[in-house]
Design a protein around this motif. Structure first.
Motif, PDB file in Angstrom:
ATOM      1  N   TYR A 106       5.722  -1.768   5.380  1.00 49.13           N
ATOM      2  CA  TYR A 106       5.642  -1.226   3.965  1.00 49.13           C
ATOM      3  C   TYR A 106       4.430  -0.114   3.787  1.00 49.13           C
ATOM      4  CZ  TYR A 106       8.832  -5.034   3.279  1.00 49.13           C
ATOM      5  OH  TYR A 106      10.071  -5.632   3.438  1.00 49.13           O
ATOM      6  N   PRO A 107       4.653   0.499   2.819  1.00 49.20           N
ATOM      7  CA  PRO A 107       3.553   1.800   2.354  1.00 49.20           C
ATOM      8  C   PRO A 107       2.367   1.117   2.356  1.00 49.20           C
ATOM      9  CG  PRO A 107       5.627   2.067   1.357  1.00 49.20           C
ATOM     10  CD  PRO A 107       5.724   0.646   1.640  1.00 49.20           C
ATOM     11  N   SER A 108       1.175   1.594   2.949  1.00 52.11           N
ATOM     12  CA  SER A 108      -0.170   1.522   2.686  1.00 52.11           C
ATOM     13  C   SER A 108      -0.593   2.151   1.545  1.00 52.11           C
ATOM     14  CB  SER A 108      -1.002   1.544   4.104  1.00 52.11           C
ATOM     15  OG  SER A 108      -1.139   2.825   4.234  1.00 52.11           O
ATOM     16  N   GLU A 109      -1.909   1.899   1.249  1.00 47.67           N
ATOM     17  CA  GLU A 109      -2.769   2.638   0.040  1.00 47.67           C
ATOM     18  C   GLU A 109      -3.286   3.916   0.742  1.00 47.67           C
ATOM     19  OE1 GLU A 109      -5.331   0.238  -1.589  1.00 47.67           O
ATOM     20  OE2 GLU A 109      -3.974  -1.217  -2.471  1.00 47.67           O
ATOM     21  N   GLN A 110      -3.304   4.037   1.857  1.00 43.18           N
ATOM     22  CA  GLN A 110      -4.068   5.245   2.625  1.00 43.18           C
ATOM     23  C   GLN A 110      -3.143   6.439   1.989  1.00 43.18           C
ATOM     24  OE1 GLN A 110      -4.837   4.743   6.329  1.00 43.18           O
ATOM     25  NE2 GLN A 110      -6.783   3.450   6.036  1.00 43.18           N
ATOM     26  N   PRO A 111      -1.883   6.510   2.301  1.00 41.22           N
ATOM     27  CA  PRO A 111      -0.988   7.923   1.978  1.00 41.22           C
ATOM     28  C   PRO A 111      -1.106   8.184   0.523  1.00 41.22           C
ATOM     29  CG  PRO A 111       0.248   6.725   3.439  1.00 41.22           C
ATOM     30  CD  PRO A 111      -1.077   5.711   3.030  1.00 41.22           C
ATOM     31  N   VAL A 112      -1.290   7.130  -0.059  1.00 42.24           N
ATOM     32  CA  VAL A 112      -1.333   7.380  -1.774  1.00 42.24           C
ATOM     33  C   VAL A 112      -2.697   7.954  -2.256  1.00 42.24           C
ATOM     34  CG1 VAL A 112      -1.216   6.204  -3.952  1.00 42.24           C
ATOM     35  CG2 VAL A 112       0.244   5.307  -2.047  1.00 42.24           C
ATOM     36  N   LEU A 113      -3.707   7.460  -1.612  1.00 41.32           N
ATOM     37  CA  LEU A 113      -5.034   7.977  -1.884  1.00 41.32           C
ATOM     38  C   LEU A 113      -5.250   9.455  -1.373  1.00 41.32           C
ATOM     39  CD1 LEU A 113      -7.130   5.061  -1.194  1.00 41.32           C
ATOM     40  CD2 LEU A 113      -6.493   5.896  -3.308  1.00 41.32           C
ATOM     41  N   ILE A 114      -4.617   9.841  -0.349  1.00 40.59           N
ATOM     42  CA  ILE A 114      -4.891  11.122   0.187  1.00 40.59           C
ATOM     43  C   ILE A 114      -4.474  12.150  -0.608  1.00 40.59           C
ATOM     44  CG2 ILE A 114      -2.583  11.399   1.495  1.00 40.59           C
ATOM     45  CD1 ILE A 114      -5.974  12.227   2.766  1.00 40.59           C
ATOM     46  N   LEU A 115      -3.361  11.774  -1.696  1.00 36.40           N
ATOM     47  CA  LEU A 115      -2.963  12.931  -2.558  1.00 36.40           C
ATOM     48  C   LEU A 115      -3.990  13.498  -3.529  1.00 36.40           C
ATOM     49  CD1 LEU A 115       0.637  11.735  -3.038  1.00 36.40           C
ATOM     50  CD2 LEU A 115       0.051  13.714  -1.565  1.00 36.40           C
ATOM     51  N   LEU A 146      -7.047  12.943  -3.300  1.00 36.09           N
ATOM     52  CA  LEU A 146      -8.379  13.598  -2.830  1.00 36.09           C
ATOM     53  C   LEU A 146      -7.890  15.138  -2.338  1.00 36.09           C
ATOM     54  CD1 LEU A 146     -10.908  13.188  -1.254  1.00 36.09           C
ATOM     55  CD2 LEU A 146      -9.783  12.407   0.720  1.00 36.09           C
ATOM     56  N   SER A 147      -6.795  15.340  -1.776  1.00 33.42           N
ATOM     57  CA  SER A 147      -6.287  16.819  -1.455  1.00 33.42           C
ATOM     58  C   SER A 147      -6.239  17.722  -2.738  1.00 33.42           C
ATOM     59  CB  SER A 147      -4.947  16.690  -0.751  1.00 33.42           C
ATOM     60  OG  SER A 147      -5.008  15.867   0.275  1.00 33.42           O
ATOM     61  N   ALA A 148      -6.012  16.985  -3.876  1.00 33.82           N
ATOM     62  CA  ALA A 148      -5.785  17.790  -5.007  1.00 33.82           C
ATOM     63  C   ALA A 148      -7.313  18.206  -5.460  1.00 33.82           C
ATOM     64  CB  ALA A 148      -5.137  16.833  -6.337  1.00 33.82           C
ATOM     65  N   CYS A 149      -8.282  17.297  -5.265  1.00 37.51           N
ATOM     66  CA  CYS A 149      -9.680  17.437  -5.574  1.00 37.51           C
ATOM     67  C   CYS A 149     -10.159  18.564  -4.729  1.00 37.51           C
ATOM     68  CB  CYS A 149     -10.427  16.326  -5.479  1.00 37.51           C
ATOM     69  SG  CYS A 149     -10.156  15.048  -6.826  1.00 37.51           S
ATOM     70  N   CYS A 150      -9.695  18.493  -3.490  1.00 35.82           N
ATOM     71  CA  CYS A 150     -10.210  19.845  -2.625  1.00 35.82           C
ATOM     72  C   CYS A 150      -9.576  20.916  -3.071  1.00 35.82           C
ATOM     73  CB  CYS A 150      -9.687  19.433  -1.099  1.00 35.82           C
ATOM     74  SG  CYS A 150     -10.670  18.112  -0.457  1.00 35.82           S
ATOM     75  N   LEU A 178      -3.397  21.594   2.912  1.00 38.49           N
ATOM     76  CA  LEU A 178      -2.043  21.106   2.576  1.00 38.49           C
ATOM     77  C   LEU A 178      -1.433  20.752   4.020  1.00 38.49           C
ATOM     78  CD1 LEU A 178      -0.602  23.786   0.150  1.00 38.49           C
ATOM     79  CD2 LEU A 178      -1.251  21.410  -0.435  1.00 38.49           C
ATOM     80  N   LEU A 179      -1.819  21.422   5.022  1.00 35.46           N
ATOM     81  CA  LEU A 179      -1.533  20.832   6.395  1.00 35.46           C
ATOM     82  C   LEU A 179      -1.781  19.724   6.584  1.00 35.46           C
ATOM     83  CD1 LEU A 179       0.489  21.526   8.712  1.00 35.46           C
ATOM     84  CD2 LEU A 179      -1.685  22.832   9.684  1.00 35.46           C
ATOM     85  N   ILE A 180      -3.259  19.397   6.381  1.00 38.34           N
ATOM     86  CA  ILE A 180      -3.934  18.035   6.858  1.00 38.34           C
ATOM     87  C   ILE A 180      -3.339  16.834   6.077  1.00 38.34           C
ATOM     88  CG2 ILE A 180      -6.165  16.786   6.942  1.00 38.34           C
ATOM     89  CD1 ILE A 180      -7.442  19.547   7.690  1.00 38.34           C
ATOM     90  N   THR A 181      -3.282  17.139   4.836  1.00 40.26           N
ATOM     91  CA  THR A 181      -2.718  16.096   4.013  1.00 40.26           C
ATOM     92  C   THR A 181      -1.089  15.809   4.199  1.00 40.26           C
ATOM     93  OG1 THR A 181      -3.829  17.070   2.002  1.00 40.26           O
ATOM     94  CG2 THR A 181      -2.237  15.699   1.394  1.00 40.26           C
ATOM     95  N   GLY A 182      -0.350  16.743   4.568  1.00 41.43           N
ATOM     96  CA  GLY A 182       1.148  16.225   5.024  1.00 41.43           C
ATOM     97  C   GLY A 182       1.076  15.745   6.168  1.00 41.43           C
ATOM     98  N   SER A 183       0.203  16.270   7.331  1.00 38.54           N
ATOM     99  CA  SER A 183       0.345  15.417   8.571  1.00 38.54           C
ATOM    100  C   SER A 183      -0.131  14.028   8.439  1.00 38.54           C
ATOM    101  CB  SER A 183      -0.485  16.157   9.681  1.00 38.54           C
ATOM    102  OG  SER A 183      -1.782  16.325   9.091  1.00 38.54           O
ATOM    103  N   PHE A 184      -1.378  13.699   7.590  1.00 40.36           N
ATOM    104  CA  PHE A 184      -1.662  12.518   7.595  1.00 40.36           C
ATOM    105  C   PHE A 184      -0.786  11.478   6.812  1.00 40.36           C
ATOM    106  CE2 PHE A 184      -4.334   9.233   5.436  1.00 40.36           C
ATOM    107  CZ  PHE A 184      -4.842   8.600   6.544  1.00 40.36           C
ATOM    108  N   PHE A 185      -0.155  12.097   5.750  1.00 36.54           N
ATOM    109  CA  PHE A 185       0.912  11.282   4.997  1.00 36.54           C
ATOM    110  C   PHE A 185       2.110  11.029   5.716  1.00 36.54           C
ATOM    111  CE2 PHE A 185       4.403  11.028   1.779  1.00 36.54           C
ATOM    112  CZ  PHE A 185       3.880  10.120   0.967  1.00 36.54           C
TER     113      PHE A 185
END
Length: 381
Positions: free
Chosen positions: A74-83, A85-89, A17-24
């Motif tokens: 504008y928002p890129s697709e990377q922050p959207v994809l990280i969610l 991925l984190s849920a799967c982890c 969760l920490l990695i996901t939040g910091s990246f997002f």
């Protein structure tokens, strides 16, 4: 162990969760509310300038606003994809946690609980064998150990019970010849031996009874040495009718309460004379103690067996006690204040069965009849 696994799982979940939040949030564009408000104000000014006819100024402000909008990220697709991925982890982490818990920790907890119960002496708790877990073979071995301990304790209890039974049986049987010795001794003291033949008969009976006591004490001594769980039976061939007549005469000991009905036949049997005497003494003494009436002793036969019948005229045995009357230490409900160990009929049944015979009890309207039967060795004559 379970608490440690929970702590480790929560630790890794927090890291994810920490990695996901910091990246997002690091990749989140600078689109604050203040900047949006400035752009809206600029649009309003441009609109007013156009309405007032200041087209050149409006064009310049439009150019600046366009440049400002182009510089906005504008928002890129990377922050959207990280969610996802984190849920799967996180989902994978939860699956691993439950797998380890159900496949390893829970079976181990069962083993731990089982071991504690065994240590406390509870050997009746089964441990079911599960092939699917990693402790399956160990579980089977543990439960087999429990079963072996249970069997060993059962054998130990049975050995102790047999030891008590034999000692109680021999002690009970010693009392019977001692009672006869006392009766004949009292007869001698009362000068009932009025003739030399009678005196010689008294002395012979006393000698035989003393020999019987000696044999019983020998049984007790041998049992204490070798831990025997059964009394020895030494069968010999002899004529039963004449032997019973002599035995009943000795047991009667000048008392007139026993009537022996001599049979008109003879029969050879293969039995232990001393044990047969124990049977007769036990049954007659029981009748004397509880019925307190005349006792008739007779012999009958069928084609393949001979029956010794002991008949009294007392109150009999209650029907509710009949199924249990041959059990060790069981006493009927009509014993009253009479002392006893509840071993007499158990001894009789045991000895009779050891000589390939048996015993039956029948209530009559005017008393009880005990029938001891044995197979015959030779045809009747």
């Amino acid at each position: 162990m379970k608490h440690k696994l929970i702590i480790i799982t929560l630790f890794f979940a927090a890291i994810i969760l920490l990695i996901t939040g910091s990246f997002f949030f690091r990749n989140q564009p600078d689109t604050s509310a203040d900047r949006k408000g400035e752009q809206i104000i600029a649009l309003n000014e441009i609109e007013h300038l156009i309405q007032s006819g200041h087209y050149e100024t409006a064009a310049e402000m439009t150019a600046r606003l366009q440049a400002d909008i182009q510089q906005t990220e504008y928002p890129s697709e990377q922050p959207v994809l990280i969610l996802p991925l984190s849920a799967c982890c996180l989902l994978f982490l939860i699956v691993v946690f439950f797998y380890i818990y159900f496949a390893m920790l829970r079976p181990f907890d069962k083993l731990q609980t089982f071991a504690e119960q065994i240590a406390q002496g509870n050997l009746n708790l089964p441990l079911h064998y599960e092939r699917s877990n990693y402790f399956g073979q160990f579980t089977w071995a543990f439960d087999s150990m429990r079963q072996e301990i249970t069997k060993a304790r059962a054998c130990e209890r049975e050995a102790i019970e047999n030891n008590k039974t034999v000692i109680a049986t021999l002690s009970h049987d010693i009392k019977t010849p001692i009672a006869s010795i006392r009766a004949y001794a009292e007869g001698l003291e009362a000068n009932l031996d009025t003739t030399p033949e009678k005196r010689q008969n008294y002395v012979a009976v006393l000698t035989r009874k003393c020999d019987e006591v000696a044999r019983l004490t020998d049984d007790l001594f041998l049992h204490s040495l070798s831990n025997l769980d059964k009394l020895k039976i030494n069968p010999t061939e002899f004529e039963l009718c004449s032997y019973m007549q002599t035995a009943i005469h000795e047991i009667a000991a000048e008392q007139k309460d026993i009537i022996f009905h001599a049979p008109d036949f003879t029969a050879m049997v293969n039995a232990d004379q001393n044990r047969l005497l124990q049977i007769a003494e036990n049954l007659i003494n029981n009748a004397r103690k509880y019925a307190k009436t005349r006792i008739d002793v007779s012999l009958t036969h069928t084609d393949d067996s001979i029956q010794i019948r002991f008949r009294d005229y007392g109150s009999g045995i209650p029907d509710k006690d009949m199924p249990f009357i041959f059990d060790k230490f069981y006493r009927g409900g009509n014993c009253g204040a009479e002392a006893g160990s509840g071993l007499g009929l158990y001894i009789v049944k045991y000895i009779a069965e050891q000589m390939n015979g048996g015993i039956q009890l029948h209530n009559h309207t005017d008393g009880l009849e005990a029938i001891v039967y044995f197979p015959v060795k030779f045809p009747y004559s």
